[in-house]
Design an enzyme around this catalytic site. Structure first.
Site, mmCIF file in Angstrom:
data_model
loop_
_atom_site.group_PDB
_atom_site.id
_atom_site.type_symbol
_atom_site.label_atom_id
_atom_site.label_comp_id
_atom_site.label_asym_id
_atom_site.label_seq_id
_atom_site.Cartn_x
_atom_site.Cartn_y
_atom_site.Cartn_z
ATOM 1 N N GLU A 8 0.873 -1.174 0.000
ATOM 2 C CA GLU A 8 0.000 0.000 0.000
ATOM 3 C C GLU A 8 0.910 1.223 0.000
ATOM 4 O OE1 GLU A 8 -3.870 1.458 2.443
ATOM 5 O OE2 GLU A 8 -2.077 1.020 3.603
ATOM 6 N N GLU A 54 -9.336 3.272 0.155
ATOM 7 C CA GLU A 54 -10.061 3.334 1.433
ATOM 8 C C GLU A 54 -10.375 4.777 1.831
ATOM 9 O OE1 GLU A 54 -7.436 1.227 4.042
ATOM 10 O OE2 GLU A 54 -6.112 2.929 4.348
#
Ligand code: NOJ
Ligand code: CA
Length: 698
Positions: free
Chosen positions: A500, A506
């Site tokens: 990530e 998100e």
């Protein structure tokens, strides 16, 4: 006369000391030399334009004389290298590693003749250099106080930057001139579960810049191993960037033992933005893999029990207790909260969906005990990585997934408690092998334990690699979140299939990403390696899942499709819920079809912060996929097809923004059409504000 003479000597000394090197295509020129004080310096130009002005090199040590000055050049050796190699998984099948090298040996008379080497590799797409510390009588163990590598810029460039931070990269990119960094820093530092900024002009790498005369310059590092992660500190009076290493818990920046070396410092440069995206310099500076058997390393397209927790529709936790203790709390006696997503029946629905639509794996988060209070409390023993909640039947799900030809993807959230993770790692990986999991998504949310360590300190860099190599012993692929930004290590350790280390999708559920976010990431974060960005969100209004969440996705639906092409990753998630995909099966078809491992990549047009259009050829197949994205502005992409074999006609399915689409007002408007294309076709494809398009060609 005396003055004149000393001036003459000065010139003579520097000329005698100066070393030059050109890139294979002669566009880049490197000069290396010593200052009158014996300080190593270098400068770099591209097509005669200054990229890096005379800049100092060296390191400060703790409790020992520095490696900053008093050097003489003992030896300088030049060589060339040209080889084509094949990544296990990648953006192209063949990668050319072609450079000219200069290796200088520098000694310090005043320090018992102690010596180091600086190795420069000059490619057509940029420069890499590193410090090497050979084993010798007067250099054994040493501690770095600070690395003092300078990058003296030729102007006040436009920069795409994140605040320098020892713990997180989850910031929105700020686009500004370097001279504006200081004034914009405060607002740039948005809250995170773990964060430690260090300077009002501290910046992260990869740092992307554009000069006023049109040079694209990217500074990062390659092969970060057993060393702390580098950030940059900007001297905004003189426009000099200087390396700034991440300290450990007691403020030291690296414990080294000769023979050893620093990571490579990299400067990718071109007058075309597209060249930055096709540069493989960082991979080339990493070592070939030593893994003998790589047959178990495969691309992964996956769905998962995940987005429903991220949006707040359901929970990782099993009950509503505010405090639990592993081995003490008897979960079978606690009251389930009714929103726990990782339950056997629900996971089976995901397995069914994955199997029906041809996905490789199903990720399940929140399957194991401990999520009721898992971070923010400096709690050491949070998870054991092997004990499922009472409603999650590991064996039954293993059997069920295997019967449907779907793999399970493990989730190891460490909550930053790294000592605890290492204690459990062997058992946890064996548990995966026993239960049909061949990949793990790991996570490091919150401050690191042992206390005082940072996410990017040397101790943690060692941990991330330990986790990867240990996983390899069990034939497990790793996708680490909140770990250090990648530096091309997937070449050497190809089971590192994802990371990530940036603001992922998100954040669309935590207030939103900027509309230009994904037009920048390929120029910054993705320079070091693939990102598990988790695209594919079709339900752009988060309140549809959780009425209390007013966030919305800052892209159109069609742009979500384009991201599968523009955001390279051999591990790609279809992140939205099956119930939503079932309503948009025609658009979902693109996600089913798109490849994740490639024979070739073609950047058709690109400008950081504005737009990217690229095409890729699927590995081993006559199939091509095109993705085009824009920032908040509408525009028309000029799509070419000259990478298609000549004289053949193909069917292209175009997934485009609807006429009235826009990311903020009408994100779900899209239109699908098919056209015939040949290598000569030129397509003008409109893109909505915050929109995009995707094309599959067969
Ligand atoms: C942060 C990760 O990025 C996210 O994907 C994950 O769901 C949570 N941590 C919980 O581990
Ligand atoms: Ca823009």
């Amino acid at each position: 006369m005396k003055r004149l003479l000393s001036a003459f000597l000065l010139v003579a000394c520097c000329v005698a000391n100066a070393q030059q090197l050109a890139s294979p295509d002669q566009n880049l020129e490197l000069k290396f030399g010593l200052s009158p004080k014996g300080e190593p310096t270098y400068e770099l130009s591209y097509k005669k334009k200054a990229v890096i002005k005379t800049s100092k090199l060296g390191l400060e040590l703790k409790g020992a004389p520095s490696f900053l000055d008093g050097f003489q050049i003992d030896k300088s050796e030049k060589s060339s290298f040209d080889e084509t190699w094949r990544p296990i998984l990648g953006e192209q099948k063949n990668i050319r590693n072609h450079y000219n090298e200069l290796l200088v040996t520098l000694s310090q008379k005043a320090v018992n003749g102690r010596y180091i080497r600086i190795r420069f590799r000059l490619f057509n797409d940029g420069l890499g250099f590193r410090y090497e510390f050979p084993e010798q009588k007067h250099l054994n163990h040493f501690v770095i106080k600070e690395e003092k590598t300078q990058f003296a810029l030729a102007g006040d460039h436009k920069a795409f930057w994140l605040p320098g931070d020892y713990d997180t990269q989850e910031y929105s990119t700020v686009t500004s001139n370097l001279s504006e960094v200081r004034g914009k820093m405060k607002d740039a530092v948005t809250p995170n579960a773990s964060q430690t900024t260090f300077s009002p002009t501290g910046l992260q790498t990869p740092l992307m810049m554009k000069s006023k005369d049109g040079l694209y310059i990217n500074i990062h590092e390659a092969s970060l191993i057993n060393y702390s992660c580098m950030s940059l500190n900007l001297d905004d009076k003189n426009m000099i960037l200087e390396s700034w290493l991440t300290p450990d818990a007691i403020g030291d920046k690296g414990y080294l033992q000769a023979a050893t070396q620093s990571p490579w410092r990299t400067i990718v440069v071109s007058d075309k933005a597209a060249d930055i995206l096709t540069s493989r310099l960082i991979l080339n500076l990493n070592e070939p893999t030593k893994y003998k058997d790589v047959s178990w390393i495969k691309p992964v397209k996956y769905v998962g029990v995940w987005w429903e927790m991220i949006t707040g529709k359901s929970t990782w936790a099993y009950n509503d207790l505010e405090s639990v203790q592993l081995g003490v709390t008897d979960y079978s006696k606690t009251k389930p909260n009714g929103k726990h997503a990782a339950n056997t029946a629900h996971v089976k629905e995901y397995i069914d969906f994955a199997s029906k639509h041809g996905f490789d794996a199903v990720l399940v988060e929140g399957w194991n005990e401990g999520w009721e209070d898992w971070f923010g409390k400096s709690k050491d023993y949070v998870f054991d990585f092997v004990t499922p909640y009472p409603d999650f039947d590991v064996q039954e799900l293993h059997r069920y997934a295997a019967s449907k030809n779907v793999k399970m993807m493990m989730h190891h959230e460490t909550s930053g408690s790294v000592r605890n993770y290492e204690r459990h790692m062997d058992k946890a990986y064996q548990f995966m092998v026993d239960n049909g999991y061949n990949s793990v998504k790991s996570g490091y949310v919150g401050d690191i334990l042992p206390r005082g360590e940072f996410h990017y300190s040397q101790w943690m860099i060692d941990h991330y690699l330990y986790a990867i190599t240990k996983a390899a012993e069990y034939k497990i692929m790793v996708n680490a979140h909140e770990a250090v930004r990648p530096t091309g290590l997937s070449r050497t350790y190809p089971n590192l299939i994802g990371n990530e280390a940036a603001r992922g999708t998100e954040y669309e559920s935590f207030g939103g990403n900027n509309a230009d976010h994904t037009t920048i990431l390929p120029f910054t974060r993705l320079m070091g390696g693939p990102m598990d960005y988790t695209p594919g969100i079709f339900q752009t209004k988060i309140s549809a899942y959780n009425p209390e969440n007013n966030s919305f996705v800052h892209t159109t639906l069609a742009k979500q499709l384009a991201l599968y092409v523009t955001m390279y990753s051999p591990l790609q998630m279809a992140a939205d819920l099956p119930e939503t995909y079932n309503k948009f099966l025609d658009a979902f078809q693109f996600i089913k079809d798109v490849a994740v491992d490639w024979d070739d990549t073609y950047v058709i047009e690109a400008e950081p912060g504005d737009y990217i259009t690229m095409a890729r050829k699927a590995k081993g197949k006559n199939e091509w996929f095109v993705g085009g994205i824009s920032d908040e502005n509408p525009r028309t992409a000029n799509v070419t097809f000259d990478y298609l074999p000549k004289g053949k006609t193909y069917t292209a399915t175009i997934y485009a923004d609807g006429k009235d689409a826009s990311y903020d007002k009408n994100p779900q408007s899209y239109a699908i059409r098919t056209i015939k294309v040949t290598s000569k076709t030129k397509l003008q494809q409109p893109i909505a504000p915050g929109g995009g398009f995707a094309i599959s060609i067969k």
